[in-house]
Design a protein around this motif. Structure first.
Motif, short mmCIF file in Angstrom:
data_model
loop_
_atom_site.label_atom_id
_atom_site.label_comp_id
_atom_site.label_asym_id
_atom_site.label_seq_id
_atom_site.Cartn_x
_atom_site.Cartn_y
_atom_site.Cartn_z
N GLY A 143 15.90 -23.44 -37.71
CA GLY A 143 15.33 -22.11 -37.45
C GLY A 143 15.06 -21.96 -35.96
O GLY A 143 14.43 -22.84 -35.35
N THR A 144 15.55 -20.91 -35.35
CA THR A 144 15.41 -20.70 -33.89
C THR A 144 14.93 -19.27 -33.60
O THR A 144 14.94 -18.39 -34.46
CB THR A 144 16.75 -20.94 -33.17
OG1 THR A 144 17.68 -19.94 -33.58
CG2 THR A 144 17.29 -22.33 -33.50
N SER A 145 14.55 -19.05 -32.35
CA SER A 145 14.15 -17.71 -31.87
C SER A 145 14.91 -17.42 -30.58
O SER A 145 15.27 -18.33 -29.83
CB SER A 145 12.64 -17.66 -31.59
OG SER A 145 11.90 -17.93 -32.77
N ASN A 146 15.11 -16.12 -30.32
CA ASN A 146 15.77 -15.65 -29.09
C ASN A 146 17.19 -16.19 -28.94
O ASN A 146 17.68 -16.38 -27.84
CB ASN A 146 14.95 -16.03 -27.84
CG ASN A 146 13.52 -15.58 -27.91
OD1 ASN A 146 13.22 -14.50 -28.40
ND2 ASN A 146 12.60 -16.41 -27.44
N SER A 147 17.84 -16.45 -30.07
CA SER A 147 19.21 -16.98 -30.03
C SER A 147 20.11 -16.08 -30.86
O SER A 147 19.67 -15.36 -31.76
CB SER A 147 19.26 -18.42 -30.57
OG SER A 147 18.90 -18.44 -31.94
N THR A 148 21.38 -16.12 -30.52
CA THR A 148 22.38 -15.34 -31.26
C THR A 148 23.32 -16.23 -32.09
O THR A 148 23.99 -15.74 -32.99
CB THR A 148 23.22 -14.51 -30.29
OG1 THR A 148 23.82 -15.37 -29.30
CG2 THR A 148 22.35 -13.48 -29.56
N SER A 149 23.33 -17.54 -31.78
CA SER A 149 24.18 -18.47 -32.54
C SER A 149 23.70 -19.88 -32.28
O SER A 149 22.94 -20.14 -31.33
CB SER A 149 25.65 -18.34 -32.13
OG SER A 149 25.83 -18.71 -30.76
N VAL A 150 24.16 -20.82 -33.14
CA VAL A 150 23.84 -22.24 -32.95
C VAL A 150 25.12 -23.05 -33.17
O VAL A 150 26.04 -22.60 -33.86
CB VAL A 150 22.74 -22.72 -33.91
CG1 VAL A 150 21.44 -21.96 -33.68
CG2 VAL A 150 23.19 -22.58 -35.36
N THR A 151 25.13 -24.23 -32.57
CA THR A 151 26.24 -25.17 -32.79
C THR A 151 25.66 -26.51 -33.21
O THR A 151 24.52 -26.85 -32.86
CB THR A 151 27.09 -25.35 -31.52
OG1 THR A 151 26.28 -25.88 -30.46
CG2 THR A 151 27.69 -24.03 -31.08
N LEU A 152 26.46 -27.28 -33.95
CA LEU A 152 26.03 -28.60 -34.42
C LEU A 152 27.07 -29.64 -33.98
O LEU A 152 28.27 -29.45 -34.18
CB LEU A 152 25.89 -28.61 -35.93
CG LEU A 152 25.26 -29.87 -36.56
CD1 LEU A 152 23.81 -30.03 -36.08
CD2 LEU A 152 25.31 -29.78 -38.08
N GLY A 165 23.96 -16.28 -35.82
CA GLY A 165 22.57 -16.03 -36.19
C GLY A 165 21.64 -17.09 -35.64
O GLY A 165 22.05 -18.05 -34.97
N SER A 166 20.38 -16.93 -35.95
CA SER A 166 19.37 -17.83 -35.40
C SER A 166 18.84 -18.84 -36.41
O SER A 166 18.18 -19.81 -36.03
CB SER A 166 18.18 -17.00 -34.87
OG SER A 166 17.62 -16.21 -35.91
N THR A 167 19.12 -18.64 -37.68
CA THR A 167 18.67 -19.59 -38.71
C THR A 167 19.84 -19.91 -39.65
O THR A 167 20.79 -19.13 -39.77
CB THR A 167 17.51 -19.01 -39.53
OG1 THR A 167 17.95 -17.82 -40.19
CG2 THR A 167 16.31 -18.71 -38.64
N GLY A 168 19.73 -21.09 -40.33
CA GLY A 168 20.78 -21.44 -41.28
C GLY A 168 20.65 -22.87 -41.77
O GLY A 168 19.70 -23.58 -41.42
N SER A 169 21.62 -23.28 -42.62
CA SER A 169 21.66 -24.65 -43.15
C SER A 169 23.10 -24.96 -43.52
O SER A 169 23.92 -24.05 -43.68
CB SER A 169 20.74 -24.80 -44.37
OG SER A 169 21.18 -23.93 -45.41
N ASP A 170 23.39 -26.27 -43.70
CA ASP A 170 24.76 -26.67 -44.03
C ASP A 170 24.75 -28.12 -44.52
O ASP A 170 23.79 -28.89 -44.27
CB ASP A 170 25.67 -26.52 -42.82
CG ASP A 170 27.15 -26.53 -43.19
OD1 ASP A 170 27.47 -26.47 -44.39
OD2 ASP A 170 27.97 -26.58 -42.24
#
Length: 204
Positions: A143-152, A165-170
């Motif tokens: 879960g993040t704030s002020n972000s438009t995407s995340v990478t792993l 998006g700013s939140t997710g799971s996988d």
């Protein structure tokens, strides 16, 4: 010879020296007095006409002066109006300058976008592997704030997968051949990047 005696009765003279003073009003002297009075009256009338003429001339001069002053005042007002118009035009130009400067100043002081924040990043601490080879799938969440995407990324900077998006799971792989695997989460936004790394260990 008889003497003839004639008696003369005294006659009244037309006017003796004694009467001249009493009759002065009716005689030629009185007539002279009236002529002098007429001359004085004429002089007074002439003086009055001169005075009236002087007043009229003064009034005419005053009227001319007022007319000239009014004309000059109108000319001055016209000149003043023209000067005011020029000043207004100059003021408008001057106002335009500060407006541009203010706009530039506002642009330079615009707040920068907030930097992304990672509020949560969940990875299992221990992973059970059936053997020391192959891999198993584990669940991760963020879960993040002020972000438009995340990478792993897994075990290094190479990106395993990107998520909008700013939140997710996988579900991601855990290599059982390794005693541990590290998972790097990177949140991306207009204000920059934020990262968090968690290590998952192989269980007994």
């Amino acid at each position: 010879m008889d003497e003839v005696t004639q008696s003369y009765a005294p006659r009244d003279e037309p006017g003796g020296p004694g009467d001249s003073g009493d009759d002065s009003g009716d005689g030629p002297g009185g007539g002279g007095g009236d002529g002098q009075g007429d001359d004085d009256g004429g002089k007074d009338r002439r003086k009055l006409w001169w005075i009236l003429g002087g007043v009229l001339a003064a009034g005419l001069i005053v009227g001319i002066v007022i007319a000239l002053a009014t004309s000059d005042s109108g000319s001055n007002k016209t000149a003043t109006t023209a000067s005011s118009s020029t000043t207004t035009s100059s003021t408008t130009t001057s106002t335009t300058g500060p407006s541009t400067t203010t706009s530039s100043s506002t642009t330079s002081t615009t707040a920068q976008p907030a930097k992304p924040i990672i509020n949560s990043f969940t990875v299992p601490n221990s992973v059970n592997c059936p053997s020391n080879s192959g891999s198993v799938m584990i669940n991760v969440a963020w879960g993040t704030s002020n972000s438009t995407s995340v990478t792993l990324s897994i075990d290094g900077p190479v990106i395993y997968k990107s998520y909008p998006g700013s939140t997710g799971s996988d579900s991601v792989p855990f290599a059982c051949s390794n005693a541990s695997n590290s998972y790097l989460l990177t949140a991306k936004g207009p204000g920059g990047d934020a990262t968090s790394t968690i290590t998952a260990n192989r269980g007994p």
